[in-house]
Design an enzyme around this catalytic site. Structure first.
Site, PDB file in Angstrom:
ATOM      1  N   SER A  17      37.058  38.679  48.315  1.00 23.56           N
ATOM      2  CA  SER A  17      38.152  39.128  48.104  1.00 23.56           C
ATOM      3  C   SER A  17      39.736  39.187  49.004  1.00 23.56           C
ATOM      4  CB  SER A  17      37.590  40.801  49.363  1.00 23.56           C
ATOM      5  OG  SER A  17      37.499  41.628  49.319  1.00 23.56           O
TER       6      SER A  17
ATOM      7  N   HIS B 293      30.535  44.475  44.750  1.00 24.70           N
ATOM      8  CA  HIS B 293      31.554  43.663  45.386  1.00 24.70           C
ATOM      9  C   HIS B 293      31.585  42.670  46.622  1.00 24.70           C
ATOM     10  CE1 HIS B 293      35.674  42.689  46.867  1.00 24.70           C
ATOM     11  NE2 HIS B 293      36.035  43.126  48.356  1.00 24.70           N
TER      12      HIS B 293
ATOM     13  N   ASP C  79      31.807  46.924  40.956  1.00 23.73           N
ATOM     14  CA  ASP C  79      32.442  46.400  42.478  1.00 23.73           C
ATOM     15  C   ASP C  79      33.335  47.765  42.373  1.00 23.73           C
ATOM     16  OD1 ASP C  79      34.603  45.527  44.329  1.00 23.73           O
ATOM     17  OD2 ASP C  79      34.521  44.359  43.639  1.00 23.73           O
TER      18      ASP C  79
END
Length: 287
Positions: free
Chosen positions: A111, A267, A239
């Site tokens: 991320s 995610h 996600d």
């Protein structure tokens, strides 16, 4: 009845957790190492080294070396996130680690962790053998946020539209934002929609504010340094934070050597599918 802190301790004791610290490092205890690869794992917004505990444990048991780091103010680092004012400062623990490491490493960023590993690839390309972006931000030139048409800007607009994060102005509303924090009522669906429910319970006690400039401070990436490091991308198929379409757009705008997909992952594949994530990391290490 157990209070929440006691429940968290019990959950941690029930997992295969070998250690938790600002720098979580494991060396193989197997009689014969499968690989000399050294993975350095960087968390995303709000998280810390703690989120990699299962991945690090699996890697260690497979004979690899793994180090999970807290970025400045993240995890158990006590720095106030409102006092972190640049991507360089946020990435300092990673840069310090690479300054002292003697072997070439494989950087893994999840991320927002795509920013620190990109910055590190620019600073120390000679110390990074490969980089892996796990459903991560992957900028083209380090200042993508300044381009309203960039994938980074589209993701930011999406988060604003859905009110996923609250922005903190520690220096007053007339000054620049200093940090942002995820709405904890949303994390189950945003981050952990395919993970065990206990993950949400644990994360709600550990998630922290993230320095605003960790995401929005432009930095320079060059083809001769950042671009010289082999890059791979692992997509997460379910996600809800960085949708597959935006993950693919990051890849299309900045092509990588090879793309892998964990189709059923949310995610946070380190929670929902840690073994499949490790399998892909092993494959990348051997390429």
């Amino acid at each position: 009845m157990l209070g929440l802190p006691s429940m968290v301790v019990l959950m941690l004791l029930a997992t295969p957790l070998s250690g938790m610290a600002t720098n979580v490092e494991f060396s193989s205890k197997t009689s014969e190492q499968n690989s000399t690869a050294h993975f350095v794992l960087i968390h995303g917004a709000g998280h810390g080294a703690w989120c990699w505990y299962e991945v690090v444990t699996i890697l260690e048991k497979a004979g690899y070396k793994a180090t999970a780091l807290d970025c400045l103010s993240a995890g158990i680092d006590n720095t106030n996130p409102d006092n972190v004012t640049s991507a360089e400062q946020y990435s300092k623990p990673l840069i310090d680690f690479l300054t002292n490491v003697t072997d070439k490493v494989i950087l893994v960023g999840h991320s927002l962790g795509g920013n620190p590993i990109s910055y590190a690839m620019e600073v120390y390309p000679e110390k990074v053998s490969k980089s892996v972006f796990v459903s991560a931000l992957m900028q083209v030139n380090g200042s993508d946020i300044s381009d309203p048409n960039s994938t980074f800007s589209k993701l930011n607009a999406r988060n604003s539209e859905h009110n996923n994060y609250s922005v903190i102005y520690a220096n007053g509303l007339q000054a620049q934002p200093t940090s942002f924090v995820v709405d904890k009522s949303l994390v189950s669906n945003l981050y952990y929609n395919e993970s065990p429910p206990s993950v949400t319970t644990l994360a709600k006690t550990l998630l922290k504010a993230t320095p605003f400039q960790a995401a929005f401070d432009p930095f320079n990436l060059t083809s001769s340094r950042f671009g010289s490091v082999r890059r791979f991308y692992i997509k997460a198929g379910k996600d809800n934070c960085i949708p597959v379409s935006l993950q693919q757009e990051f890849i299309d705008r900045n092509p990588v050597e090879k793309v892998f997909t964990i189709e059923e992952s949310d995610h946070s594949p380190f929670f929902s599918h840690p073994r499949q994530l490790v399998r892909y990391l092993e494959i990348i290490a051997k390429l």
